[in-house]
Write a protein that holds these residues in place. Structure first.
Motif, PDB file in Angstrom:
ATOM      1  N   THR A   1       0.834  -1.208   0.000  1.00  0.00           N
ATOM      2  CA  THR A   1       0.000   0.000   0.000  1.00  0.00           C
ATOM      3  C   THR A   1       0.867   1.256   0.000  1.00  0.00           C
ATOM      4  OG1 THR A   1      -0.120   0.229   2.413  1.00  0.00           O
ATOM      5  CG2 THR A   1      -1.805  -1.159   1.347  1.00  0.00           C
ATOM      6  N   GLN A   2       0.284   2.321  -0.495  1.00  0.00           N
ATOM      7  CA  GLN A   2       0.984   3.602  -0.460  1.00  0.00           C
ATOM      8  C   GLN A   2       1.153   4.079   0.973  1.00  0.00           C
ATOM      9  OE1 GLN A   2      -0.991   6.334  -3.111  1.00  0.00           O
ATOM     10  NE2 GLN A   2      -0.556   5.081  -4.902  1.00  0.00           N
ATOM     11  N   ASP A   3       0.181   3.769   1.825  1.00  0.00           N
ATOM     12  CA  ASP A   3       0.296   4.150   3.232  1.00  0.00           C
ATOM     13  C   ASP A   3       1.503   3.500   3.899  1.00  0.00           C
ATOM     14  OD1 ASP A   3      -1.920   5.828   3.204  1.00  0.00           O
ATOM     15  OD2 ASP A   3      -3.309   4.213   3.713  1.00  0.00           O
ATOM     16  N   GLU A   4       1.819   2.271   3.491  1.00  0.00           N
ATOM     17  CA  GLU A   4       2.997   1.602   4.040  1.00  0.00           C
ATOM     18  C   GLU A   4       4.278   2.320   3.596  1.00  0.00           C
ATOM     19  OE1 GLU A   4       5.170  -2.770   4.269  1.00  0.00           O
ATOM     20  OE2 GLU A   4       3.181  -2.616   3.375  1.00  0.00           O
TER      21      GLU A   4
ATOM     22  N   SER B   1       1.992   8.933  -4.134  1.00  0.00           N
ATOM     23  CA  SER B   1       1.289   8.507  -5.342  1.00  0.00           C
ATOM     24  C   SER B   1       1.944   9.102  -6.592  1.00  0.00           C
ATOM     25  CB  SER B   1      -0.179   8.912  -5.261  1.00  0.00           C
ATOM     26  OG  SER B   1      -0.862   8.523  -6.427  1.00  0.00           O
TER      27      SER B   1
ATOM     28  N   THR C   1       3.216  12.956   2.187  1.00  0.00           N
ATOM     29  CA  THR C   1       1.801  12.593   2.210  1.00  0.00           C
ATOM     30  C   THR C   1       1.557  11.443   1.234  1.00  0.00           C
ATOM     31  OG1 THR C   1       1.203  14.107   0.438  1.00  0.00           O
ATOM     32  CG2 THR C   1       1.167  14.982   2.704  1.00  0.00           C
ATOM     33  N   GLN C   2       0.384  10.829   1.355  1.00  0.00           N
ATOM     34  CA  GLN C   2       0.011   9.756   0.440  1.00  0.00           C
ATOM     35  C   GLN C   2      -0.077  10.293  -0.980  1.00  0.00           C
ATOM     36  OE1 GLN C   2      -3.314   9.460  -1.113  1.00  0.00           O
ATOM     37  NE2 GLN C   2      -2.512   7.724  -2.263  1.00  0.00           N
TER      38      GLN C   2
ATOM     39  N   VAL D   1       4.443   5.524   2.971  1.00  0.00           N
ATOM     40  CA  VAL D   1       4.449   6.742   3.793  1.00  0.00           C
ATOM     41  C   VAL D   1       5.026   6.428   5.175  1.00  0.00           C
ATOM     42  CG1 VAL D   1       2.970   8.441   4.951  1.00  0.00           C
ATOM     43  CG2 VAL D   1       2.558   7.856   2.556  1.00  0.00           C
ATOM     44  N   GLU D   2       4.605   5.303   5.775  1.00  0.00           N
ATOM     45  CA  GLU D   2       5.089   4.917   7.102  1.00  0.00           C
ATOM     46  C   GLU D   2       6.584   4.607   7.096  1.00  0.00           C
ATOM     47  OE1 GLU D   2       3.907   4.838  10.306  1.00  0.00           O
ATOM     48  OE2 GLU D   2       2.403   6.085   9.328  1.00  0.00           O
TER      49      GLU D   2
END
Length: 140
Positions: A21-24, A42, A37-38, A26-27
């Motif tokens: 995931t893109q959130d991963e 992206s 940011t996401q 970011v983390e």
């Protein structure tokens, strides 16, 4: 951090970890001290040509075979040793990711590790493991 450094770090993360995931991303950037940011991630993914590729557990971010062949990631500019110490000179900004990778591979062999922006000093428990460490790190 400059955009080019962030892009390089994202490239390294995608090559080294099964990220889905893109959130991963970011983390993992946050863990490396990079705030993004996401939406930024992206755009970076599109610019880098990162795509979803099949894996054993579903789909993860990766590179097409064409793009993967072009990528040569080597953050280690110089590796030198003395007794039970290994000194790594690195591409600026890559120490955090490389330190984590070193700890994942060699946690039991390391007495201490000191890292800043562009270098890492490893003190190993037994200098006999240094040749193995060098061989492993050469392919990173």
């Amino acid at each position: 951090m400059k955009k080019s450094d962030r892009l390089q770090l994202i490239k390294e993360l995608v090559l080294r970890y099964p990220i889905d995931t893109q959130d991963e991303i970011v983390e993992r950037l946050k863990e490396a001290g990079v705030v993004a940011t996401q939406a930024t991630v992206s755009r970076d993914i599109k610019e880098l040509g990162i795509i979803k590729v099949p894996s054993e557990s579903g789909y993860i971010y990766g590179f097409s075979k064409t793009n993967a062949a072009k990528l040569q990631i080597s953050n280690i500019r110089q590796l030198s040793t003395m007794n039970n110490m290994v000194n790594l000179r690195l591409v600026p900004g890559s120490a955090t990711v490389l330190k984590r990778q070193i700890l994942e591979f060699f946690a039991d062999e390391i007495f201490s590790i000191i890292a800043d922006d562009d270098s890492i000093l490893l003190i190993v428990k037994d200098e006999a493991v240094i040749p193995q460490m060098e061989q492993t790190m050469k392919v990173w």
